[in-house]
Write a protein that holds these residues in place. Sequence first.
Motif, PDB file in Angstrom:
ATOM      1  N   ALA A  61       0.828  -1.207   0.000  1.00  0.00           N
ATOM      2  CA  ALA A  61       0.000   0.000   0.000  1.00  0.00           C
ATOM      3  C   ALA A  61       0.865   1.260   0.000  1.00  0.00           C
ATOM      4  CB  ALA A  61      -0.937  -0.008   1.204  1.00  0.00           C
ATOM      5  N   ALA A  62       1.972   1.227   0.739  1.00  0.00           N
ATOM      6  CA  ALA A  62       2.881   2.379   0.758  1.00  0.00           C
ATOM      7  C   ALA A  62       3.488   2.597  -0.630  1.00  0.00           C
ATOM      8  CB  ALA A  62       3.982   2.173   1.794  1.00  0.00           C
ATOM      9  N   GLY A  63       3.909   1.507  -1.279  1.00  0.00           N
ATOM     10  CA  GLY A  63       4.443   1.624  -2.639  1.00  0.00           C
ATOM     11  C   GLY A  63       3.410   2.175  -3.610  1.00  0.00           C
ATOM     12  N   ARG A  64       2.167   1.732  -3.472  1.00  0.00           N
ATOM     13  CA  ARG A  64       1.085   2.191  -4.344  1.00  0.00           C
ATOM     14  C   ARG A  64       0.764   3.651  -4.084  1.00  0.00           C
ATOM     15  NH1 ARG A  64      -2.435  -1.267  -7.076  1.00  0.00           N
ATOM     16  NH2 ARG A  64      -0.379  -1.987  -7.672  1.00  0.00           N
ATOM     17  N   HIS A  69       6.512   9.708  -4.712  1.00  0.00           N
ATOM     18  CA  HIS A  69       7.176  10.453  -3.642  1.00  0.00           C
ATOM     19  C   HIS A  69       8.684  10.435  -3.905  1.00  0.00           C
ATOM     20  CE1 HIS A  69       8.766  11.298   0.380  1.00  0.00           C
ATOM     21  NE2 HIS A  69       7.621  11.907   0.598  1.00  0.00           N
ATOM     22  N   PRO A  70       9.384  11.537  -3.628  1.00  0.00           N
ATOM     23  CA  PRO A  70      10.833  11.595  -3.888  1.00  0.00           C
ATOM     24  C   PRO A  70      11.632  10.449  -3.273  1.00  0.00           C
ATOM     25  CG  PRO A  70      10.020  13.777  -3.310  1.00  0.00           C
ATOM     26  CD  PRO A  70       8.872  12.822  -3.139  1.00  0.00           C
ATOM     27  N   ARG A  71      11.255  10.015  -2.083  1.00  0.00           N
ATOM     28  CA  ARG A  71      11.998   8.924  -1.444  1.00  0.00           C
ATOM     29  C   ARG A  71      11.829   7.615  -2.223  1.00  0.00           C
ATOM     30  NH1 ARG A  71      11.662   8.566   4.723  1.00  0.00           N
ATOM     31  NH2 ARG A  71      12.995  10.356   4.383  1.00  0.00           N
ATOM     32  N   VAL A  72      10.602   7.316  -2.647  1.00  0.00           N
ATOM     33  CA  VAL A  72      10.363   6.087  -3.414  1.00  0.00           C
ATOM     34  C   VAL A  72      11.027   6.192  -4.783  1.00  0.00           C
ATOM     35  CG1 VAL A  72       8.610   4.575  -4.428  1.00  0.00           C
ATOM     36  CG2 VAL A  72       8.241   5.560  -2.158  1.00  0.00           C
ATOM     37  N   VAL A  73      10.976   7.362  -5.379  1.00  0.00           N
ATOM     38  CA  VAL A  73      11.660   7.563  -6.659  1.00  0.00           C
ATOM     39  C   VAL A  73      13.163   7.321  -6.493  1.00  0.00           C
ATOM     40  CG1 VAL A  73      12.253   9.293  -8.416  1.00  0.00           C
ATOM     41  CG2 VAL A  73       9.900   9.123  -7.571  1.00  0.00           C
ATOM     42  N   ARG A  74      13.728   7.769  -5.395  1.00  0.00           N
ATOM     43  CA  ARG A  74      15.149   7.541  -5.105  1.00  0.00           C
ATOM     44  C   ARG A  74      15.423   6.047  -4.893  1.00  0.00           C
ATOM     45  NH1 ARG A  74      17.079  10.063   0.169  1.00  0.00           N
ATOM     46  NH2 ARG A  74      14.964  10.734  -0.116  1.00  0.00           N
ATOM     47  N   TRP A  75      14.513   5.357  -4.207  1.00  0.00           N
ATOM     48  CA  TRP A  75      14.675   3.917  -3.971  1.00  0.00           C
ATOM     49  C   TRP A  75      14.677   3.130  -5.276  1.00  0.00           C
ATOM     50  CZ3 TRP A  75      10.666   2.927   0.482  1.00  0.00           C
ATOM     51  CH2 TRP A  75      11.169   3.467   1.669  1.00  0.00           C
ATOM     52  N   ARG A  76      13.967   3.641  -6.277  1.00  0.00           N
ATOM     53  CA  ARG A  76      13.900   2.933  -7.571  1.00  0.00           C
ATOM     54  C   ARG A  76      15.274   2.748  -8.195  1.00  0.00           C
ATOM     55  NH1 ARG A  76       8.726   5.880 -10.332  1.00  0.00           N
ATOM     56  NH2 ARG A  76       7.183   4.994  -8.913  1.00  0.00           N
ATOM     57  N   GLY A  77      16.210   3.600  -7.849  1.00  0.00           N
ATOM     58  CA  GLY A  77      17.565   3.482  -8.378  1.00  0.00           C
ATOM     59  C   GLY A  77      18.449   2.527  -7.592  1.00  0.00           C
ATOM     60  N   PRO A 110       7.560  -5.835  -1.683  1.00  0.00           N
ATOM     61  CA  PRO A 110       6.172  -5.373  -1.706  1.00  0.00           C
ATOM     62  C   PRO A 110       6.044  -3.883  -2.043  1.00  0.00           C
ATOM     63  CG  PRO A 110       6.762  -6.154   0.492  1.00  0.00           C
ATOM     64  CD  PRO A 110       7.917  -6.414  -0.399  1.00  0.00           C
ATOM     65  N   VAL A 111       7.027  -3.087  -1.653  1.00  0.00           N
ATOM     66  CA  VAL A 111       7.003  -1.665  -2.031  1.00  0.00           C
ATOM     67  C   VAL A 111       7.166  -1.553  -3.545  1.00  0.00           C
ATOM     68  CG1 VAL A 111       8.148   0.573  -1.791  1.00  0.00           C
ATOM     69  CG2 VAL A 111       7.916  -0.919   0.200  1.00  0.00           C
ATOM     70  N   ALA A 112       8.135  -2.292  -4.097  1.00  0.00           N
ATOM     71  CA  ALA A 112       8.365  -2.266  -5.548  1.00  0.00           C
ATOM     72  C   ALA A 112       7.135  -2.751  -6.297  1.00  0.00           C
ATOM     73  CB  ALA A 112       9.582  -3.127  -5.897  1.00  0.00           C
ATOM     74  N   ILE A 113       6.528  -3.835  -5.831  1.00  0.00           N
ATOM     75  CA  ILE A 113       5.329  -4.365  -6.492  1.00  0.00           C
ATOM     76  C   ILE A 113       4.194  -3.355  -6.400  1.00  0.00           C
ATOM     77  CG2 ILE A 113       3.585  -6.190  -6.415  1.00  0.00           C
ATOM     78  CD1 ILE A 113       5.888  -8.031  -5.332  1.00  0.00           C
ATOM     79  N   GLY A 114       4.117  -2.625  -5.284  1.00  0.00           N
ATOM     80  CA  GLY A 114       3.095  -1.592  -5.140  1.00  0.00           C
ATOM     81  C   GLY A 114       3.213  -0.478  -6.162  1.00  0.00           C
ATOM     82  N   THR A 115       4.406  -0.260  -6.712  1.00  0.00           N
ATOM     83  CA  THR A 115       4.577   0.787  -7.724  1.00  0.00           C
ATOM     84  C   THR A 115       4.145   0.325  -9.110  1.00  0.00           C
ATOM     85  OG1 THR A 115       6.876   0.223  -8.252  1.00  0.00           O
ATOM     86  CG2 THR A 115       6.514   1.801  -6.447  1.00  0.00           C
TER      87      THR A 115
END
Length: 184
Positions: A61-64, A69-77, A110-115
Amino acid sequence: MTIEALVARYGLAALLLGAGVEGETVVVLGGIMVQRGSLPYVGAILAAAIGSFIADQLFFAAGRRFRDHPRVVRWRGKPAFVRALTTFERHPTLFVFAFRFLYGLRTVSPVAIGTTRLPLARFAILNGSAALLWATIFVSIGYWFGHGLSELIGRWLPSWQVLAGGGIAFAVIAGLTWWWKRRS
């Protein structure tokens, strides 16, 4: 207070919370408590599965919710996030079912899958099935090997003070590591 006393006092609730927060270690300890007769086998499996399921649903749910969000965008790298998404894209159903068994990908997956565009209902069904299998395996490991593990743990962790001190030390080290990585 001994570990047995803590489990006797908080029982399945402690296992549910521990499975969601820490994972395998707590669930194996739950299996040891089953072997000692402190917890029911099926109850331990259900508590561990529910705790793990809830934690992964919250991460999904947090990923979705925060995918932009800038933090999740940063995590994508980050390498683990990229690995999780790459594997998910190749085998989405298998990956959702198996990520909790993959070292280094359990929390980020699960965060990645949420995106992604994976429907919540499909994730919930696969996540629930995988959580039940995972809990059964790790509670059973603690149950089957409980006597030997109990002796080993008994030698290393003779009292709750040592356990509490280790937990505090772990939290401090984890916090410092997180802070150091965030600075970089």
